[in-house]
Every structure is written in C-alpha cells, then in structure tokens.
Scaffold this motif. Structure first.
Motif, mmCIF file in Angstrom:
data_model
loop_
_atom_site.group_PDB
_atom_site.id
_atom_site.type_symbol
_atom_site.label_atom_id
_atom_site.label_comp_id
_atom_site.label_asym_id
_atom_site.label_seq_id
_atom_site.Cartn_x
_atom_site.Cartn_y
_atom_site.Cartn_z
ATOM 1 N N HIS A 1 0.857 -1.192 0.000
ATOM 2 C CA HIS A 1 0.000 0.000 0.000
ATOM 3 C C HIS A 1 0.890 1.237 0.000
ATOM 4 O O HIS A 1 2.099 1.144 0.206
ATOM 5 N N HIS B 1 -7.278 -0.532 5.622
ATOM 6 C CA HIS B 1 -6.212 0.346 6.150
ATOM 7 C C HIS B 1 -5.952 1.464 5.137
ATOM 8 O O HIS B 1 -5.852 2.627 5.497
ATOM 9 N N ASP C 1 0.136 -3.946 6.264
ATOM 10 C CA ASP C 1 -0.361 -3.375 7.518
ATOM 11 C C ASP C 1 -1.765 -3.881 7.837
ATOM 12 O O ASP C 1 -2.390 -3.407 8.781
ATOM 13 N N HIS D 1 1.436 3.998 1.867
ATOM 14 C CA HIS D 1 1.808 4.881 2.970
ATOM 15 C C HIS D 1 3.307 5.159 2.868
ATOM 16 O O HIS D 1 4.059 4.347 2.351
ATOM 17 N N ASP E 1 5.740 5.028 4.700
ATOM 18 C CA ASP E 1 6.739 4.115 5.271
ATOM 19 C C ASP E 1 6.852 2.807 4.469
ATOM 20 O O ASP E 1 7.629 1.932 4.840
ATOM 21 N N HIS E 2 6.127 2.679 3.365
ATOM 22 C CA HIS E 2 6.155 1.426 2.596
ATOM 23 C C HIS E 2 6.624 1.567 1.147
ATOM 24 O O HIS E 2 7.397 0.755 0.667
HETATM 25 ZN ZN LIG Z 1 0.184 1.781 6.387
#
Ligand SMILES: [Zn+2]
Length: 304
Positions: free
Chosen positions: A83, A158, A177, A85, A87-88
C-alpha cells in the motif's frame, strides 16, 4: 490497549541486518521506529538470484543501500508494494532506478470515499502521492518469478489500495499493515474505511495460509485464529461505542475517553480517527445518526 488479541511484540531483528525467516524469504528492517511503525518497516526479499522485493520502505538512504547491498550478485526482477503509505512505497522508485525492476501494486494512493471539504490535507499527510505501479494488480492476479509465485489479494481498509500477497505453495502470506502481530493497524478515514477493513479480515479467514509476514514486527502465527481475534476486537469496540451512545449523544473525544483507557498520548489523534471510522460504518449501517455527513466534529446518537 485491549489485550483480547494475542499480540506478540517479540522482534529482535536489528536494522540493516538481513535474516532468512523462511526458506527463500529474507527480511530487512528499516530504522524508522515510531508509535505507528513499531521497530520500523520490514522489507522482504523473495527468492534467490532473481528476486522480488516486497515493500521497499520509506526514502531512507541507509535502508535503500542495505536492500541493494543484500542482493548484490543477484537481480531484483519485481518490486511489490502492499500500500502507499510513506513508510512502505516511496523507496520503490529508487530501487527501480537502481535495478530497472518494474513495480507492482493495486494502484495510486486514493481516498476510500469522496472527501469532505477539510479532508484533503489529512489524506496527503501519510500517503505517498507519487507511486504509480507499472503493473496494476487486481484481486486474484498471480505474478510468477524465478522459483516463486505471488497471488495478489485485495485487502482494502487500512488504505483503499491495500494488497496482501500469498506466496504460492507455502503457508506464507505477506500481510502488509492489514494484519500485524504487534498491534492492530490504524483504520482512519479518508484513507481507510472500517466496512472495507472488516470485509478484508473476513476474506482472510477463508484462506489456507497460516503464517503472515507483516510490514511491521514479527510473524503472525496461527493466523486464521489471530484474524478472528482481530474481528472480535473491532466488534467489541463497536459495542463500546453503541453502549456509550445508549447513555446519550456524544462527540468523538468523549467516545475516545470512554473506550481507550491508558492510551499513549501520541495516539490520541489516531484513536479519534479510528472511532470516526467505526462511526462512519455505523451510520452507513443505519445504527446511529448524525446531522449531515459524518465528520470528526459531529455529534452522534443512536437511531431513535
Ligand atoms: Zn500503512
């Protein structure tokens, strides 16, 4: 936080040190710990010699270097993103530039529903707006590499574009996540939607994989049972909201105070968003009402 879920917070992997956690699956921790990321983002390398990377992580120079160093002498042929976000997915562009490997994911970052007037900044804050997969995956798509096959499983909730990946002919599912051993994820509108999230949990219950490798923290063992406890936890939270509203109308801060005992103050805002996600879902299902579209500032009451 509630302990009705058998959380496992043991996770000793130091940042930058690669570990083979399962035959043909290596993991590498980024040094970006925090209240939402636990010890940091975990990137996975699937296969040998010609490999896939799952979730390259944030724009963190040390982590990008460690990932590329780990696969020195090998070839990255695929980059998967669970996904978008921050941090990914942001490091996907850098890994692609360094290796030429194409990217795979559900699609660009987007809201789970139409935005209210004040919501655009919140969607921007945590989302990676740059990422565009070279190949957009649909639920059930199977991508075959050299000695491995990954099945894409659409798991919105999420984020609207969240995907898990099942490693075919194994017990492993890369859960991003969506399901994590150390905590429940934030489900926060407008990125996330509780009704989607619950449906995506139910979807995993019927799958055969028993070990999940998440985007943060260690492996989820006995995964279907764990997912059941996740579902029970969210249903319990929904019940707490409904029983508080049975005492009279309430706004989100009031509900957060009632439901989250001993909350880490850094998580107050996230808790409010999570309650908001439940409230949106309850309004959609006709169990509660509010004036106008549900928003963070609204007052909620049981449907009379
Ligand atoms: Zn996430």
């Amino acid at each position: 936080m509630s302990e009705d879920i058998p959380f496992d917070r043991s996770f000793d992997l130091p940042p930058g040190k690669v570990e083979e956690i399962y035959p043909g699956v290596r993991r590498l921790l980024c040094n970006n710990p925090g209240p939402f990321t636990f010890k940091g983002t975990v990137s996975y390398i699937v296969g040998r010699d010609r490999v896939a990377v799952i979730d390259p992580g944030p724009l963190d120079e040390a982590h990008i270097k460690a990932l590329l160093d780990t696969v020195q002498g090998e070839t990255i042929t695929h980059i998967f993103v669970t996904h978008t976000h921050r941090d990914h997915s942001p490091a996907a562009a850098r890994i692609k530039a360094a290796t030429g490997a194409p990217t795979f994911g559900e699609g660009p970052h987007r809201a789970a529903r139409e935005l209210h007037l004040d919501e655009a900044p919140r969607l921007d804050a945590s989302g990676d707006q740059e990422f565009r997969p070279d190949t957009a995956l649909a639920d059930g798509d199977v991508v075959a590499g050299d000695g491995w096959m990954l099945e894409a499983i659409a798991t919105p909730g999420h984020t609207a574009n969240h995907m898990a990946f099942a490693l075919k002919d194994s017990e492993i599912l890369f859960s991003g996540d969506h399901v994590m051993a150390w905590s429940t994820p934030v489900v926060a509108p407008p990125d996330g939607a509780m009704s989607d999230y619950m449906a995506s949990l139910e979807k995993l219950l019927h799958r055969p994989e028993t070990t999940y490798l998440p985007g943060h923290g260690g492996a989820v063992r006995d995964a279907p049972r764990f997912v059941e406890s996740y579902i029970g936890h969210r249903r319990g939270r929904e019940q707490s909201i409904l029983s508080r509203l049975a005492e009279g109308e309430a706004d989100i801060p009031t509900l957060v105070q009632r439901i989250y005992i001993g909350l880490d103050p850094r998580l107050t805002r996230a808790a409010g968003l999570s309650v908001f996600a439940h409230l949106e879902d309850l309004v959609t299902r006709g169990l509660i009402v509010t004036d106008g579209p549900p928003s963070l500032g609204s007052i909620y009451r049981l449907r009379g």
